[in-house]
Scaffold this active site. Structure first.
Site, mmCIF file in Angstrom:
data_model
loop_
_atom_site.group_PDB
_atom_site.id
_atom_site.type_symbol
_atom_site.label_atom_id
_atom_site.label_comp_id
_atom_site.label_asym_id
_atom_site.label_seq_id
_atom_site.Cartn_x
_atom_site.Cartn_y
_atom_site.Cartn_z
ATOM 1 N N SER A 9 0.829 -1.193 0.000
ATOM 2 C CA SER A 9 0.000 0.000 0.000
ATOM 3 C C SER A 9 0.863 1.243 0.000
ATOM 4 O O SER A 9 1.843 1.326 0.717
ATOM 5 C CB SER A 9 -0.905 0.004 1.230
ATOM 6 O OG SER A 9 -0.152 -0.254 2.400
ATOM 7 N N CYS A 10 0.473 2.212 -0.814
ATOM 8 C CA CYS A 10 1.101 3.526 -0.829
ATOM 9 C C CYS A 10 -0.009 4.563 -0.932
ATOM 10 O O CYS A 10 -1.133 4.252 -1.337
ATOM 11 C CB CYS A 10 2.055 3.680 -2.004
ATOM 12 S SG CYS A 10 3.539 2.651 -1.955
ATOM 13 N N ASP A 11 0.313 5.783 -0.579
ATOM 14 C CA ASP A 11 -0.655 6.875 -0.672
ATOM 15 C C ASP A 11 0.061 8.127 -1.135
ATOM 16 O O ASP A 11 1.111 8.496 -0.590
ATOM 17 C CB ASP A 11 -1.310 7.131 0.687
ATOM 18 C CG ASP A 11 -2.084 5.926 1.184
ATOM 19 O OD1 ASP A 11 -3.257 5.792 0.818
ATOM 20 O OD2 ASP A 11 -1.508 5.118 1.936
ATOM 21 N N GLU A 16 2.061 4.377 -7.401
ATOM 22 C CA GLU A 16 1.289 3.417 -6.622
ATOM 23 C C GLU A 16 1.163 2.119 -7.415
ATOM 24 O O GLU A 16 1.071 2.143 -8.644
ATOM 25 C CB GLU A 16 -0.131 3.947 -6.363
ATOM 26 C CG GLU A 16 -0.209 5.363 -5.845
ATOM 27 C CD GLU A 16 -0.159 5.411 -4.343
ATOM 28 O OE1 GLU A 16 -0.492 4.392 -3.717
ATOM 29 O OE2 GLU A 16 0.190 6.469 -3.816
ATOM 30 N N ASN A 25 -3.577 2.947 -4.596
ATOM 31 C CA ASN A 25 -3.619 1.559 -5.070
ATOM 32 C C ASN A 25 -4.933 1.151 -5.716
ATOM 33 O O ASN A 25 -5.375 0.015 -5.551
ATOM 34 C CB ASN A 25 -3.301 0.587 -3.931
ATOM 35 C CG ASN A 25 -1.935 0.819 -3.335
ATOM 36 O OD1 ASN A 25 -1.836 1.169 -2.179
ATOM 37 N ND2 ASN A 25 -0.884 0.630 -4.115
#
Length: 491
Positions: free
Chosen positions: A18-20, A105, A200
């Site tokens: 997960s990335c933001d 992402e 994502n």
């Protein structure tokens, strides 16, 4: 569904990649600044380094070695500062000296991930920064390379197969672009005001600003779109049975959107850092073998006469790290303490078959950060007190930078703002913030560097107007000055 499939879905749910990424453009920002932020969530033990590469010229016909493949090099590249997994050529996020920031992402779509090695999404982040002088130019670089070379290859330092497609947030002083890809296909949405985040998953619907020439025809040929209804990229290209990590990302995306909306009209670098540190939303995460391994916040003033300021943690978990400022300068000093060791041709990434062994990629700051986190477990009260002091000093540093950017202090005084080498002592006590002494060893719980000049005029307010007990300089705007000559104090 089989028991094995159930177990696989549980495993995926416990270990989401997960990335933001976030951006705020006026009027979403408090000041006339564009604010960019990203958390890079990667395998828990992966080391992320922060590296500055100056602009460079190359002879015609030169080739460039990316993580897995070679591509033609351009004749001129921009200076960049990157937060990158130490094992790869590409970067999770970064900025260039033209005021462009890019983050990516992981995403999965109906278009299958191609087998074999190509450009990683992280390679495309770096290439866009090295070659693009605006957000749109960086987007054009990425989409052109995507169409020519494709995307793919192992995305973590492990022999177990794992790869994905990518979405990108590209930002400059004036606008932002969301770029979402499916194989070699792509779609983009322009953002000119307010706040926006990605997490994502596909977010571009019918509001499309640019797209691959064969996007719709491919969707129609595959039977994903009838050619009659309104074309909605997210609806058409999202997988029918998305991976658990994409489902989990929906909650994180919602949480990030809510946090941005709470601060809409008042977003600053401090606000963006607080969002990246938010644990209830899952944006700052540490679970199932993954964690936030690096974080970045950038301030891009609309006024081109003012410099852009980029903040990096260079250590995992922003809730237990401090953001360190970087500004592009002709005299930028290499910060070797946040650069990982190199292994040349013996690197397991370069040897075939790849990833058959592990090497220690920890840089000095990473090691020191680990040591302090361990001390937090054994002496939480003392460590917590020190961390509060450091966070307070971070806040003061942000206030000083804000004052400079708002014109209260001439902008040219930022010319000496650069990463100074962080010399980490093996042990020792260090001086405090001018209001007392920090009575604990803090060899970079933060890695905070010295913002240092010997000729700063007394008219400029400073974080701590005192002689530094380590380097003895007359004027020190410093958070914590840590050198190999760190002052020893009795325990």
């Amino acid at each position: 569904m089989s028991r094995k499939s159930d177990e696989m879905r549980v495993k995926m749910a416990e270990a989401p990649l997960s990335c933001d990424c976030f951006v705020s453009l006026p009027p979403g920002s408090r000041d006339d600044h564009v604010i960019f932020g990203k958390n890079s969530d990667r395998p828990q033990n992966e080391v992320q380094e922060v590296v500055h590469y100056p602009s460079a010229s190359y002879p015609p016909g030169s080739m460039l070695e990316c993580t897995y493949i070679q591509i033609p090099q351009v004749e001129q590249t921009h200076a960049v500062v990157l937060s990158k997994p130490a094992w790869m050529w590409g970067a999770e996020m970064g900025a260039n000296d033209r005021g462009v920031c890019v983050g990516n992402e992981a995403v999965w779509t109906r278009e299958p991930v191609a087998p074999g090695e190509a450009l990683l999404g992280m390679d495309l982040v770096r290439l866009g920064l090295e070659r693009g002088d605006s957000a749109w130019a960086a987007l054009t670089v990425i989409t052109s390379l995507l169409e020519e070379h494709g995307q793919g290859g192992q995305c973590k330092e492990d022999p177990e197969s794992f790869s994905y497609h990518n979405t990108f947030l590209l930002v400059d002083r004036n606008e932002a672009w969301v770029l979402e890809t499916a194989g070699k296909l792509w779609v983009a949405q322009k953002v000119t005001e307010g706040v926006k985040n990605i997490s994502n998953q596909l977010t571009i619907g019918a509001e499309i600003s640019a797209e691959h020439s064969e996007l719709r025809s491919t969707a129609q040929a595959q039977g994903w779109w009838d050619g009659e209804k309104e074309f909605n990229f997210s609806a058409v290209f999202s997988p029918e049975n998305p991976p658990a990590r994409m489902e989990l990302a929906k909650q994180r995306y919602k949480g990030g959107t809510e946090l941005l909306q709470q601060h809409d009209g008042s977003v600053t670098a401090e606000v963006m850092m607080s969002i990246l540190r938010d644990k209830p939303s899952g944006i700052c995460m540490n679970s199932g073998g993954f964690c936030t391994t690096g974080s970045m916040v950038s301030v891009l003033p609309r006024d081109a006469s003012l410099p852009c300021i980029h903040f990096f943690t260079a250590t995992p978990d922003p809730s237990r790290s401090i953001f360190k400022p970087f500004i592009f300068s002709d005299c930028s000093t290499p910060v070797l303490r946040v650069v990982s060791p190199q292994f040349g041709p013996d690197d397991p990434v370069k040897k075939q078959p790849r990833f058959q062994s592990q090497v220690d990629r920890r840089h000095d700051l990473y090691k020191a950060h680990q040591a302090v986190l361990n001390s937090m477990e054994t002496n939480p009260d003392e460590s917590s007190a020190v961390y509060e002091v450091l966070r307070d000093l971070e806040s003061q540093c942000l206030s000083e930078i804000s004052a400079m950017l708002s014109g209260e202090i001439p902008g040219d005084e930022l010319g000496d703002l650069f990463f100074d080498c962080v010399d980490i002592p093996c042990s020792g006590r260090v001086a405090g913030d001018g209001r007392g002494t920090v009575k604990t060893c803090v060899p970079c719980l933060t890695g905070l560097r010295l913002i240092h000049t010997t000729h700063m005029p007394a008219t400029i307010p400073s974080i701590a107007q005192t002689k530094c007990l380590n380097c003895k300089c007359d004027w020190s705007i410093f958070i914590i000055c840590i050198t190999q000559r760190a002052m020893k104090a009795p325990h």
